[in-house]
Design an enzyme around this catalytic site. Structure first.
Site, mmCIF file in Angstrom:
data_model
loop_
_atom_site.group_PDB
_atom_site.id
_atom_site.type_symbol
_atom_site.label_atom_id
_atom_site.label_comp_id
_atom_site.label_asym_id
_atom_site.label_seq_id
_atom_site.Cartn_x
_atom_site.Cartn_y
_atom_site.Cartn_z
ATOM 1 C CG ASP A 148 -1.970 -0.986 1.268
ATOM 2 O OD1 ASP A 148 -2.301 -1.518 0.198
ATOM 3 O OD2 ASP A 148 -2.509 -1.240 2.364
ATOM 4 N NE ARG A 200 -4.852 -1.973 -4.123
ATOM 5 C CZ ARG A 200 -4.295 -2.190 -2.911
ATOM 6 N NH1 ARG A 200 -3.815 -1.181 -2.204
ATOM 7 N NH2 ARG A 200 -4.211 -3.411 -2.434
#
Ligand code: FAD
Length: 338
Positions: A148, A200
């Site tokens: 992330d 992502r």
């Protein structure tokens, strides 16, 4: 006159929402509020709309249920800063348990983690060592780890750690996240695509200053679409891999968004360039816009749900409230209903 009144009312509303968001982000970091919420049974219950539970078994169960609806998962043990190398190593061991549990339960899931959980702010060497250990275990299980992305002062360090695990440990089962609100996102994307890094794309969840980030939603959205075009073109040109059959490995492009307009754009662009459905995926957070999650899966698009779990649910939950006033409304009415 009426027009001026309308503009004024809207400015007050937008300014008010901005202040509310800043206040909720402040609360997400405030220890006094955290203590209060952790000890408040109803608050915990309401937060469970966005969090699978406090235990790993809870997350595995939620992943299993989503798998039966045709969706894949990525599991995230909540937790942000670690204060000592021992804590960082301990978190690394806990994350290994997630990989073990995914393997033994056979759920269609990978994992997501934040580098600050495994010592990014303490020492990059330590962080590289722990991440490489996790990636090696994941590789044994043919599984995948997504890193992330956090707030802008940590982006350079995150990129350095990623580069080092590739070069020093020859790791290729780790992917990255980019935020379309950052001006630098396109440059980072082009750099990461040189090594076919799985990405992502998200809009970005932190409060960032105008020196580094777009402030207007329309600019963030437009940049999101244009970065997705680059990413989807790359998947088309390299004939990038599909979502793996066991649902663990994502394809090259993933869009992390609940925004129906972004999702429509992606579907349309894929049709335009002839990118097959299984060469990109849409990712959404557990408990958010479930209707869109279900309809995409029913249309045959690969959908991956990000499943957060663990005792450190408080800052994550507050960031979700900050993103959308309707979430705050839901929280307050649930509290009053008891
Ligand atoms: C899988 C995933 C992983 C993420 N990882 C990161 C990360 O690593 N780093 C990071 O900074 N951020 C991350 N984010 C958060 C992201 O940056 C955004 O803050 C968050 O997704 C909100 O933006 P949005 O694109 O969903 O749309 P927004 O701009 O918030 O909302 C646009 C529209 O989406 C719809 N929508 C949004 N929320 C809801 C809801 N609750 N219910 C119904 N409709 C809704 C509404 O129509 C709304 O108008 C991640 C998000 C996802 C989905």
């Amino acid at each position: 006159m009426e027009e001026k009144k309308f503009i004024l009312q809207n400015s007050i509303l937008i300014g008010g929402l901005g202040m509310l968001r800043t206040f909720l982000i402040y609360l997400s970091k405030a220890n006094w509020m955290k203590e209060m919420m952790l000890n408040w049974g109803i608050a915990r219950k309401v937060a469970l709309r966005f969090v699978a539970g406090e235990k790993l078994e809870d997350a595995i169960l939620v992943a299993k249920n989503l798998n039966t609806k045709g969706m894949n998962a990525t599991l995230d043990q909540l937790g942000e800063d670690t204060n000592t190398p021992e804590e960082a190593r301990e978190t690394g061991e806990q994350i290994k348990e997630i990989l073990n549990a995914i393997e033994s339960s056979g759920v269609r899931a990978g994992i997501s983690l934040k580098l600050t959980q495994i010592g990014l702010d303490l020492s990059e060497d330590l962080c590289v060592e722990i991440l490489a250990g996790l990636a090696i275990l994941a590789r044994k299980y043919n599984n995948f780890i997504r890193v992330d992305i956090e707030d802008s002062p940590r982006v350079d360090a995150t990129m350095r750690v990623y580069k080092r695990i590739q070069e020093e440990y020859k790791i290729n089962n780790v992917g990255m996240v980019l935020q379309s609100y950052l001006y630098r996102a396109e440059e980072d994307l082009i750099e990461l695509l040189k090594s076919n890094t799985k990405i992502r794309m998200v809009k970005g969840a932190y409060t960032e200053p105008p020196t580094v980030a777009y402030q207007k939603k329309i600019e963030v959205d437009e940049n999101f679409d244009s970065l997705m075009e680059i990413l989807m073109d790359a998947a088309n040109n390299n004939n990038g891999p599909d979502v793996s059959k066991d649902g663990k490995w994502p394809p090259l492009p993933a869009a992390g968004t609940h925004d129906p307009a972004r999702v429509e754009f992606i579907k349309e662009y894929a049709r335009l360039i002839g990118l097959p459905k299984d060469k990109f995926e849409i990712q959404m957070l557990y408990g958010i816009n479930k209707g869109l999650q279900d309809s995409l899966a029913a249309e045959g698009y690969p959908v991956r749900i990000y499943i957060p779990f663990g005792q450190e649910w408080y800052p994550y939950f507050m960031r979700r409230l900050a993103e959308r006033p309707a979430n705050l409304w839901f929280f307050l009415t649930a509290l009053f209903r008891g």
